[in-house]
Each structure stands twice: as structure tokens, then as C-alpha cells.
Design an enzyme around this catalytic site. Structure first.
Site, PDB file in Angstrom:
ATOM      1  N   GLY A 258       0.815  -1.216   0.000  1.00 11.13           N
ATOM      2  CA  GLY A 258       0.000   0.000   0.000  1.00 11.13           C
ATOM      3  C   GLY A 258       0.847   1.264   0.000  1.00 11.13           C
ATOM      4  N   MET A 260       4.684   3.194   2.077  1.00 14.87           N
ATOM      5  CA  MET A 260       5.879   2.957   2.883  1.00 14.87           C
ATOM      6  C   MET A 260       6.296   4.226   3.616  1.00 14.87           C
ATOM      7  SD  MET A 260       8.096   0.880   3.931  1.00 14.87           S
ATOM      8  CE  MET A 260       9.332   1.406   5.111  1.00 14.87           C
ATOM      9  N   GLU A 261       6.610   4.033   4.889  1.00 10.09           N
ATOM     10  CA  GLU A 261       6.806   5.156   5.805  1.00 10.09           C
ATOM     11  C   GLU A 261       8.226   5.711   5.832  1.00 10.09           C
ATOM     12  OE1 GLU A 261       6.217   1.886   6.792  1.00 10.09           O
ATOM     13  OE2 GLU A 261       7.418   1.388   8.553  1.00 10.09           O
ATOM     14  N   ASN A 262       8.999   5.634   4.739  1.00 11.43           N
ATOM     15  CA  ASN A 262      10.364   6.157   4.725  1.00 11.43           C
ATOM     16  C   ASN A 262      10.424   7.532   5.399  1.00 11.43           C
ATOM     17  OD1 ASN A 262      10.895   4.031   2.731  1.00 11.43           O
ATOM     18  ND2 ASN A 262       9.664   5.345   1.421  1.00 11.43           N
ATOM     19  N   HIS A 294      -1.733   6.138   8.642  1.00 10.65           N
ATOM     20  CA  HIS A 294      -0.882   5.027   9.065  1.00 10.65           C
ATOM     21  C   HIS A 294       0.595   5.354   8.808  1.00 10.65           C
ATOM     22  CE1 HIS A 294       0.013   0.673   9.670  1.00 10.65           C
ATOM     23  NE2 HIS A 294       1.000   0.944   8.820  1.00 10.65           N
ATOM     24  N   GLU A 295       0.891   5.758   7.592  1.00 10.08           N
ATOM     25  CA  GLU A 295       2.302   6.029   7.257  1.00 10.08           C
ATOM     26  C   GLU A 295       2.822   7.207   8.068  1.00 10.08           C
ATOM     27  OE1 GLU A 295       3.514   3.637   5.692  1.00 10.08           O
ATOM     28  OE2 GLU A 295       1.604   2.855   4.974  1.00 10.08           O
TER      29      GLU A 295
HETATM   30  N1  0A1 Z   1       5.725  -0.757   6.340  1.00  8.44           N
HETATM   31  C1  0A1 Z   1       4.706  -0.525   5.364  1.00  8.44           C
HETATM   32  C2  0A1 Z   1       4.348  -1.682   4.542  1.00  8.44           C
HETATM   33  C3  0A1 Z   1       5.347  -2.225   3.603  1.00  8.44           C
HETATM   34  C4  0A1 Z   1       5.999  -3.388   3.916  1.00  8.44           C
HETATM   35  C5  0A1 Z   1       6.828  -4.000   3.035  1.00  8.44           C
HETATM   36  C6  0A1 Z   1       7.008  -3.400   1.835  1.00  8.44           C
HETATM   37  O1  0A1 Z   1       7.813  -3.977   0.907  1.00  8.44           O
HETATM   38  C7  0A1 Z   1       8.295  -5.216   1.164  1.00  8.44           C
HETATM   39  C8  0A1 Z   1       6.367  -2.223   1.510  1.00  8.44           C
HETATM   40  C9  0A1 Z   1       5.545  -1.636   2.420  1.00  8.44           C
HETATM   41  C10 0A1 Z   1       3.448  -0.171   6.084  1.00  8.44           C
HETATM   42  O2  0A1 Z   1       3.149  -0.759   7.111  1.00  8.44           O
HETATM   43  O3  0A1 Z   1       2.716   0.650   5.596  1.00  8.44           O
HETATM   44 ZN    ZN Z   2       2.754   0.039   8.713  1.00  9.34          ZN
END
Ligand code: 0A1
Ligand code: ZN
Length: 854
Positions: A258, A260-262, A294-295
Site C-alpha cells: 500500500g 511505505m513510511e520512509n 498510518h504512514e
Molecule cells: N511498512 C509498510 C508496509 C510495507 C511493507 C513492506 C514493503 O515492501 C516489502 C512495503 C511496504 C506499512 O506498514 O505501511
Molecule cells: Zn505500517
């Protein structure tokens, strides 16, 4: 048959083997010289050996990298390249490591590491993608500051943190907050932005941007409002402020998940951020608001405090899902959000927890961590936090969270750290509660009751069926919220939380003049399966009178399930009393329309299959489908005289607004339209399709028509209107398959894979078709086996391009043991065919092996 075993057994990683990295990483400097097939990445990293390191080896992860050169303190070195990375001799004192590598973003179809999407460069590093960018200790407990220089001809060059300089063909960024490599991000492209700003409660101005491809600028406003609401909510409710000068969001068309929280540079699947009334449904708007939140919330729960290792994934994910659910409840309707979440939990997490893929929220082993971004880690992880909050109370929860942020800011933590904070803040012993993190499986709670002399006793018995690797389970702490109603409908006991801690335990309520009607597991206070012998009359009573909206809906859901089950197993007619109750409810204008829409939404056919299986009956998907059709037809006939009035009363006039009230009305209106279409053959739906000025109504009308097999011209019109909008076309693809009759679904899906706009490399499009096939219960499980074959064929084709999305979609087979032996045999053949594929990815290998073994 080919040998299904891989040439080398994939390595398994264990929680118990955790060892810290032997070096501190003091600072990271990266330079990217972008080129589609030959990007050069130069790294300069300051390492300091730790004293008495448990593992003093200098091992850097690296995958699919071409090493050009390496130096230590300026002198060339020749590291030894080994599986998964390199090792090298290093000095005993702090030193500077420099490496230059070459990578090929344009060839990266796995969408992990640095890749290209529609001409732009972007990254996805969680969980272990950074090792595809350069050699690095790619593990979440290694945290460092990052300075990044990007050289490229793209107009926009972005990375984490704050901008520190830019010029023609270059830009530099510095992120002052130490972070693990999985939060690294880079984006370069000819993008345009939707700008805004936010002033934090301490008066700091933050620049906000949503970056999109030209043409998508008009779809950013809603996401931006959601971002600002999230920033404010996190200050108000959790006391958490944003901590950089800038916050960027980028929309990307090709993305496995969905969003990604970079740090400071969130990257979103475009489907989870772009929205406009003409192209997005109410459900899309709600989801986008939740994912943006969420992010953003991850900035504190995930980024400032991260995970020590990937076994602790639910530390950040469970908490952040819990936080985003609280946010949605506050922005919209608390009971509606709770009901929606429970529907989703039962649809996605319960099958996982009760099948071959069952694992605890904190797994203890994995082969491929990407396979553990699951409903159990996310949604059950959030349920566990909900239970904790219920057990300690709101004030203690707030105090524990404050302590968590104070104590662990800047650290990489474990579930033990998390629970210790609650123990210290409340004085409570949480050792038994901790079982929720280590045990897999959904507890079953049986309830019996007894009434005598004014005393009413509820007795609970808990047990959890065996799951892979966990044959026996100790009793858990289960908070059970209970209220008591008098037989006339009033509440005689307000909600009280009973703490079940033993295998069998009784609770007595005194001073009750008559035997009450219990309302148990209010608000779905624990993720368990409640089993209680009760009557349809009592369920109907609760549906009419329960003061807890969740349990009111739950009573209706139970009635719906009961009637479906008896239709399937006994050939019974739809339960008349239930139909009457539904009719009364749907006409009750004092009730929230969103709630009425939920009561009118039947349990999914997959859920009915699970219910039958739980009762020891082998589900027949075709019969379940037929029962659903008969029920809907009977309900439509029962409501015949009221439907036109209800349709008119729930039609929202005026310009479309994606607010919760309007969305609730439209949801109800959509349900009514689908019933109406069963009677008028689609006249009203065709009128609605014609007049619709927003996607919610256009889509609802098209879905009703297609379901009635009377929507060919509208489907073509929809295609003609939207063929250049990728996200709307995903809806079109999915709808063709979702609305197909059981014997046609696989054929429709197969034809669509040959459509000019089908692109296997785009995860959204692949999921639109194959996900819809797996979601068309009777179609996927059609006795011909065509659904199984088609999915397997496409998974095999996708695996070499994109293992992560392939592996996730294998879960469609996880419920296979529910079905009859003929279907099981058909599925087994397909699973074995996948497993025997040469060069199968570790991701898919692990998933299919677990499904076959479990
Ligand atoms: N951490 C993100 C979700 C996420 C996890 C893995 C990914 O690639 C392998 C990409 C995104 C979240 O919780 O929104
Ligand atoms: Zn998350």
C-alpha cells in the site's frame, strides 16, 4: 513429476539466534549517479568496532550488486564476496568504508531496492531491499544518520530528511535522525507537486508536498487534507509532533504494497493516495485517509522507535494499525469502523490463523520476511494492543505510551521492551498476556449460563486449536466485555470487562430480578471465536435492542449465517423472522445509514464456507452461491414495496463530498440498488449509471448491472470513458471477474490476462484480475478446477518477475483443506506444480511449502 525440492534448502532465520551487529555505524554518505541500466552508488560509511562484540565479523549484506571498488580509510581492499553479501578484514579502531557499486534499476521488476516505475526512479527498502542498493548492514537495529547526493537529469530529486542544497542535475539531502536502512528512500522523476504547509503545536513550519506524475495534480487535495488531519491528531491524542522541515509523499504506479513510511519521504502506491470524486469511491477515500494516517503515524511508531529485528515487526505495525484505527474512528464513526475492522479480521486474519499459514503476531522463524507482512502481524497485532488498552484502562494506556516514547526514542526495540513499559506504568504483571505474542491460532471461547435466585452466572471455557509447530496452548488472558439486558430490552448492567485467565472460569452477577439476556464480547473486545448455544429469537432480540452497536450488528450477522447454513445444509427457505427483522431495521431512519448498510451486507461466501467447515460440514461453493442468490432475491421481494422509497430517501443530492455521512447514505443506497436491480432488471441502475457524477454511484450502478448480466453496454461505456486512467481501469478489470458467474469466472479472468491493458508487471493490475478471481468464491472453487489452474499458471509466470507479489497471492490457496477431496486433489496438483517450477523464488517456495505441509 519433477522433484519438488529446491537444489539448496532455503535458510531459516530464528528469533532465538539474535546477535547485535559488531560495529556502530556513525554516519552514512551516499552518492547516486542515476542511469536506468547502470546507476552507480557510492557509499562512504563510518564504522566503529564495538567492544566485546558477540559477532565481530564485518559482514555487509548485498544482493544483485556489481562491486566496482572498495576502500578502507582510503586504501583499496578486496572483500570476499559470499552468499548474500561480503566480508572483509577491518581495523580494530573506527574506520571509513567506501564502496562503489553498479545496479540496474530498469531491470528491477521485483520492485525492491531501486527500481523504475513509469520513467521515474523510486525505492522500496523494507524489509531487506537496501542490500540491493549497496553493501550495508541491512538490519533494523543498525541506525545511522544519512547524507545523500543525487545526480540525475530528472526535475525532482528527493531523499529523506531536509534538503541541504541543489543545482542543475543534482540535489543533496541530510536526515539528522538516525534510522535503519529500511527507511531509506530516493525518488527522481519529472514530477509535479501539490504543496501545502503545517505548523506544529510548538510553532515549527513544515513544508508538505504530494508529488505525482503530470496529469494527477487534481487528485492530491484529499490526501493532503488527510495528512494535515493526521499531523494534528497525533499531536492532540499522542502528543507527537513532526520532526523535520519537510514531509514529502510520492505516488508511484508500480508498488508491491500500500505505502511505505520512509523517513520524511513516504512512498505510496498511487491507489492509496490519489483521489477524486470522479475516479474514487467512498471506500477508496476512507482507505486513503487511513493509509496516509498510518504512514504518518509510523514517524513515531516505527521510525523514531523502530524494531530490533524483523521478528518484532508487529511492534511497529500492530501499534500503528491500532493508531490509524483510532484516528478513523475519531474522524468518522467509531462503531462503523469497529464493525468494518472485524469483518476484515474475519475475512483475512481468521483464515490465516486457522490454517496452514498460522503464525504468532511475533513469529519465531522465517525464510523470507516479506512473507510475514500478514494480517496476523498487522491486524491481530493491533487487536492485541486493543486488548491491552482495555485491560489497563485509557489513562494507564496513555501513561504507558508516554513512557514508551520517553524511554525508547531513538532505539530499536522488542516486544519485551513494549510490555515492560506497560508493566512499569501500571504495576501489572503481563507475563500471561504476553502469550498473545507467541501463540498462534484463534482462541475459541465457549459460554454457558445459569440463573437462579437472582444470581446470573456466565461460565467461559477457552481453548485454541493446534497450529503448525504449536500442538498445545496454555490459556490466555482474554478481556470479555459483557453487558446484560432485561427481557424487555433495557440495559440492566452496563458494559463490564471480565478478565478470563483460566481454561474455565465463571463470573456471577447478583441482584437480578429476572434472567437477563447477555450481550457478550461487546465491541469485539478480543479476537476470539465465541461459541454459545442460543436461539434465533434471542439473536433477533439483540439485533433489535442491544445497546452496543457492534453486538447489534453481530446478532444480525449471526442470524444471516444461521439462515445461510440451514439453506445450504437442509435446503431450508430463508428465515422469515430474520427477513422481518432486516426489513424493520432498514426502514428505521433513526439508525445510522452506514450501520444499516452493514446490517444489510451479507457475510461473505467464504465466511459461510468457514462456518460450515467449523460445524463439520464440507462446504460446497456452488450451493453457498445459490443460497446467497436465493436469499438476496427473497429479501428483494420482501422489501419490494419499500425499495423505491428507500432508494429515493438514501439518494444524496448536491455535489459529492467524501464525508462519512454521505458515504454511509451512499453505501445504503448501493445496497438498495442491488436489491432493486433484482426486481426491475436494472432499469434504476441504468438511470443511475447515466446520471452519476461520481465514481461511487457510477461503480455501484455498473456492479449491479453486471451482476444482473445486463451491463454490457455500460461496461463498454465505462471502459471507453476511463481507459487512460490506470486506477479506474483496475476497478474495471476487477469487476469483470468479481461479477462473473461461477462457471464463467476463470474464463473471464483468463481472457483478461490477454487484454491489451493487462500488465503482469504492474501489481495493481495483476491483483485486480487474479485477486478478484480468488475473491469470487464459487468461481475460484468451481469444480472444474479452472480457477485453480489459472491462478497457478499466472503465479508461476509472475514469480520470476516479482516474487513478493506472487508469494502474497499464494495465500488464496490457504483454505484448501476446507473443501472436498476432489477439490483438494485439484489444488494439490497446482501447488505441487508451482513448487516444482525451476528457479522458484524463496518467497513463493516458503509460502507454497507451508500451505502444503500445514
Ligand atoms: N511498512 C509498510 C508496509 C510495507 C511493507 C513492506 C514493503 O515492501 C516489502 C512495503 C511496504 C506499512 O506498514 O505501511
Ligand atoms: Zn505500517
Amino acid at each position: 513429476m519433477k522433484d519438488a525440492a529446491p537444489t539448496t534448502a532455503p535458510e531459516t532465520f530464528y528469533l532465538k539466534d539474535y546477535k547485535p551487529f559488531g560495529f556502530e555505524v556513525e554516519a552514512v554518505e551516499l552518492t547516486f549517479k542515476l542511469a536506468p541500466n547502470s546507476t552507480r552508488v557510492l557509499s562512504k560509511i563510518r564504522f566503529a568496532p564495538k567492544e566485546n562484540a558477540a559477532d565481530p565479523r564485518f559482514f555487509l549484506h548485498g544482493e544483485a550488486l556489481k562491486l566496482i571498488s572498495a576502500k578502507i580509510d582510503g586504501a583499496p581492499v578486496t572483500p570476499e564476496l559470499i552468499a548474500g553479501g561480503l566480508i572483509c578484514d577491518t581495523p580494530d579502531t573506527p574506520f571509513t568504508w567506501e564502496a562503489e557499486v553498479e545496479i540496474d534499476p530498469a531491470a528491477n521488476t521485483a520492485l525492491e531496492g531501486l527500481y523504475m516505475s513509469s520513467g521515474m526512479y523510486c525505492t522500496q527498502c523494507e524489509a531487506e531491499g537496501f542490500r540491493k542498493i549497496t553493501y550495508y548492514p541491512d538490519r533494523p537495529d543498525v541506525m545511522s544518520t544519512f547524507s545523500v547526493r543525487i545526480e540525475g537529469n530528472e526535475k525532482v530529486l528527493l531523499s529523506n530528511g531536509n534538503p541541504t542544497g541543489s543545482g542543475d542535475g543534482w540535489a543533496e539531502w541530510h536526515d539528522p535522525w538516525p534510522k535503519p536502512a529500511y527507511l531509506f528512500a530516493l525518488v527522481a522523476g519529472d514530477l509535479v507537486n501539490h504543496p501545502d504547509s503545517f505548523t506544529t503545536r510548538s510553532g515549527k513550519d513544515v513544508e508538505l508536498n504530494i508529488w505525482v506524475r503530470p496529469g494527477d495534480e487534481g487528485k492530491c487535495a484529499f490526501g493532503m487534507e488527510a495528512l494535515k488531519k493526521s499531523m494534528k491528531w497525533d499531536e492532540d491524542v499522542y502528543g507527537r509532533e513532526y520532526d523535520l522541515d519537510i514531509f514529502n509523499i510520492v505516488a508511484v504506479d508500480d508498488f508491491n504494497m500500500g505505502a511505505m513510511e520512509n523517513k520524511g519521504l513516504n512512498i505510496f502506491n498511487s491507489s492509496c493516495v490519489l483521489a477524486s470524486p470522479e475516479t474514487s469511491t467512498d471506500a477508496n477515500f476512507e482507505r486513503i485517509e487511513a493509509i496516509i494516517a498510518h504512514e504518518y503515524f509510523h514517524n513515531w511508531t516505527g521510525n523514531r522507535i523502530t524494531c530490533r529485528d524483523w521478528f518484532q515487526l508487529c511492534l511497529k505495525e500492530g501499534l500503528t494499525v491500532f493508531r490509524d484505527a483510532q484516528f478513523t474512528a475519531d474522524m468518522r464513526s467509531e462503531p462503523v469502523k469497529r464493525i468494518e475492522d472485524v469483518i476484515a479480521l474475519r475475512a483475512r486474519q481468521f483464515p490465516e490463523d486457522n490454517g496452514p499459514l498460522a503464525h504468532p503476531p511475533r513469529p519465531e522463524q522465517f525464510q523470507e520476511i516479506n512473507n510475514f507482512y500478514t494480517a496476523t502481524v498487522y491486524e491481530k497485532g493491533a487487536e492485541v494492543i486493543g486488548m491491552l488498552k482495555r485491560l489497563v484502562g485509557d489513562e494507564n494506556y496513555a501513561a504507558a505510551l508516554d513512557l514508551y516514547f520517553d524511554r525508547h526514542d531513538g532505539q530499536a526495540c522488542t516486544i519485551e521492551d513494549w510490555l515492560k513499559v506497560f508493566e512499569d506504568a501500571t504495576g501489572r504483571d503481563l507475563s500471561q498476556f504476553k502469550l498473545w505474542y507467541s501463540q498462534a491460532g484463534t482462541p475459541q471461547v465457549q459460554v454457558s449460563e445459569d440463573y437462579a435466585d437472582g444470581h446470573y452466572t456466565l461460565t467461559f471455557e477457552q481453548s485454541t486449536p493446534p497450529t503448525p509447530g504449536q500442538p498445545d496452548k496454555a490459556p490466555r488472558v482474554i478481556p470479555i466485555a459483557v453487558g446484560l439486558l432485561s427481557p424487555n430490552g433495557g440495559e440492566v448492567r452496563a458494559t463490564e470487562v471480565l478478565e478470563l485467565t483460566e481454561a474455565k472460569q465463571s463470573f456471577t452477577f447478583d441482584g437480578l430480578a429476572t434472567k437477563p439476556v447477555p450481550s457478550i464480547l461487546r465491541e469485539f473486545s478480543a479476537p476470539v471465536i465465541l461459541e454459545r448455544e442460543t436461539t434465533n429469537a434471542e439473536r433477533a432480540f439483540l439485533l433489535a435492542h442491544d445497546t452496543d452497536p457492534f453486538n447489534r450488528w453481530e446478532a444480525g450477522n449471526a442470524l444471516a449465517t444461521e439462515t445461510r447454513v440451514s439453506m445450504v445444509t437442509e435446503g431450508a427457505a430463508p428465515d422469515g423472522a430474520y427477513l422481518d427483522a432486516l426489513e424493520k431495521l432498514v426502514r428505521d431512519d433513526t439508525l445510522d445509514p452506514a450501520f444499516r448498510a452493514l446490517v444489510l451486507s451479507p457475510p461473505s461466501q467464504s465466511e459461510i464456507a468457514q462456518s460450515l467447515h467449523n460445524r463439520g460440514v464440507t462446504p460446497d461453493p456452488q450451493k453457498i452461491y445459490d443460497a446467497a442468490e436465493t436469499f438476496a432475491q427473497t429479501l428483494a421481494q420482501q422489501l419490494e414495496t419499500s425499495l423505491p422509497r428507500l432508494y429515493a430517501a438514501t439518494t444524496v443530492d448536491g455535489p459529492y463530498q467524501p464525508d462519512a455521512h454521505g458515504a454511509g447514505l451512499r453505501a445504503l443506497n448501493g445496497r438498495i440498488l442491488s436489491l432493486l436491480t433484482r426486481l426491475d432488471g436494472g432499469e434504476q441502475a441504468a438511470r443511475q449509471y447515466q446520471a452519476a457524477d461520481n465514481m461511487t454511484q457510477q461503480y455501484a450502478a455498473l456492479a449491479s448491472l453486471m451482476k444482473a448480466e445486463n451491463g454490457e453496454s455500460q461496461s463498454q461505456a465505462f471502459f471507453d470513458q476511463w481507459q487512460s486512467d490506470r486506477l479506474v481501469m483496475d476497478k474495471w478489470f476487477a469487476l469483470q471477474v468479481a461479477c462473473a458467474a461461477p462457471d464463467a469466472a476463470a474464463g473471464v479472468a483468463s481472457d483478461l490476462t490477454g487484454h491489451a491493458l493487462f500488465d503482469m508487471k504492474n501489481p495493481n493490475r495483476f491483483r485486480a484480475v487474479m485477486g478478484a478471481l480468488a475473491g469470487n468464491h464459487a468461481g475460484f472453487h468451481h469444480v472444474s478446477g479452472a480457477g485453480y489452474q489459472l491462478l497457478a499458471k499466472n503465479l508461476i509466470a509472475l514469480d520470476s518477475l516479482n516474487p513478493q507479489t506472487t508469494a502474497r497471492m499464494c495465500a488464496a490457496f490457504q483454505t484448501w483443506k476446507r473443501y472436498d477431496s476432489a477439490r483438494q486433489a485439484l489444488i494439490r496438483v497446482e501447488l505441487e506444480r508451482i513448487l516444482a517450477t525451476e528457479g522458484l523464488s524463496r518467497d513463493t517456495h516458503e509460502m507454497v511449502s507451508r500451505i502444503l505441509q500445514g
